[in-house]
Design an enzyme around this catalytic site. Sequence first.
Site, short mmCIF file in Angstrom:
data_model
loop_
_atom_site.label_atom_id
_atom_site.label_comp_id
_atom_site.label_asym_id
_atom_site.label_seq_id
_atom_site.Cartn_x
_atom_site.Cartn_y
_atom_site.Cartn_z
N HIS A 176 0.84 -1.20 0.00
CA HIS A 176 0.00 0.00 0.00
C HIS A 176 0.88 1.25 0.00
O HIS A 176 2.04 1.20 0.42
CB HIS A 176 -0.94 0.01 1.22
CG HIS A 176 -0.21 -0.10 2.52
ND1 HIS A 176 0.21 -1.30 3.03
CD2 HIS A 176 0.17 0.84 3.42
CE1 HIS A 176 0.83 -1.10 4.19
NE2 HIS A 176 0.83 0.19 4.44
N PHE A 177 0.28 2.32 -0.46
CA PHE A 177 0.92 3.64 -0.45
C PHE A 177 0.13 4.56 0.47
O PHE A 177 -1.10 4.56 0.44
CB PHE A 177 0.96 4.25 -1.86
CG PHE A 177 2.00 3.62 -2.75
CD1 PHE A 177 1.77 2.38 -3.34
CD2 PHE A 177 3.20 4.26 -2.99
CE1 PHE A 177 2.73 1.79 -4.14
CE2 PHE A 177 4.17 3.68 -3.81
CZ PHE A 177 3.93 2.44 -4.38
P1 AMP Z 1 2.13 0.50 7.27
O1 AMP Z 1 2.56 0.69 8.69
O2 AMP Z 1 2.93 1.24 6.26
O3 AMP Z 1 2.00 -0.97 6.97
O4 AMP Z 1 0.71 1.17 7.16
C1 AMP Z 1 -0.45 0.57 7.61
C2 AMP Z 1 -1.42 1.68 7.83
O5 AMP Z 1 -2.71 1.11 7.94
C3 AMP Z 1 -1.18 2.48 9.12
O6 AMP Z 1 -1.02 3.86 8.80
C4 AMP Z 1 -2.44 2.23 9.94
O7 AMP Z 1 -2.84 3.38 10.61
C5 AMP Z 1 -3.43 1.83 8.89
N1 AMP Z 1 -4.50 0.97 9.33
C6 AMP Z 1 -4.44 -0.09 10.17
N2 AMP Z 1 -5.64 -0.68 10.27
C7 AMP Z 1 -6.47 0.00 9.46
C8 AMP Z 1 -7.85 -0.12 9.11
N3 AMP Z 1 -8.63 -1.08 9.63
N4 AMP Z 1 -8.39 0.77 8.24
C9 AMP Z 1 -7.62 1.75 7.71
N5 AMP Z 1 -6.31 1.91 7.99
C10 AMP Z 1 -5.75 1.06 8.84
#
Ligand code: AMP
Length: 144
Positions: free
Chosen positions: A107-108
């Site tokens: 993801h970005f």
């Molecule tokens: P990363 O740490 O780069 O893997 O980013 C994951 C992102 O997903 C973080 O910024 C979290 O805040 C976000 N995140 C975690 N759970 C959810 C969710 N259920 N819905 C939307 N964003 C989420």
Amino acid sequence: MSLNEPYDRDNIFAKIIRGEMACVKLYETDDVLAFMDVFPQSKGHCLVVHKNTEATNLFDMTTAGLAEIIGAVQKVAAAVKGGMKPDGVRIAQFNGAPAGQTVYHLHFHIIPVYDGEPLGQHGAGGPTAAEALEPIAAAIRAAL
Ligand code: AMP
């Protein structure tokens, strides 16, 4: 999780893509989905994923898939710029836990930055309720 772990089909973003978990949606095509980050580092922080992949990180993704996702990142970031009127926009992407990745579906991040407002810390802070994210999402959607 290391850079070479197999894809987990039950990761949170896979569940969101399958509709098994709720999200505050911004933009969707057959290939990509953009939605609000529930632990936002700033007002308007959102995420873009590819829907038809089992890529844990950047290294697993096809070049064609990357082109699709980055095209969506540009489109949604433009809407964040138009809808939120930030002073800057950070695009971020993490590979592997040591680099900061916490959800293992490529993801970005699109993170608007406002003069004088420090960003929240990545992976810290409390969740924001969908009701509070909805008006922000509405402003971004209106600029798509
Ligand atoms: P990363 O740490 O780069 O893997 O980013 C994951 C992102 O997903 C973080 O910024 C979290 O805040 C976000 N995140 C975690 N759970 C959810 C969710 N259920 N819905 C939307 N964003 C989420």
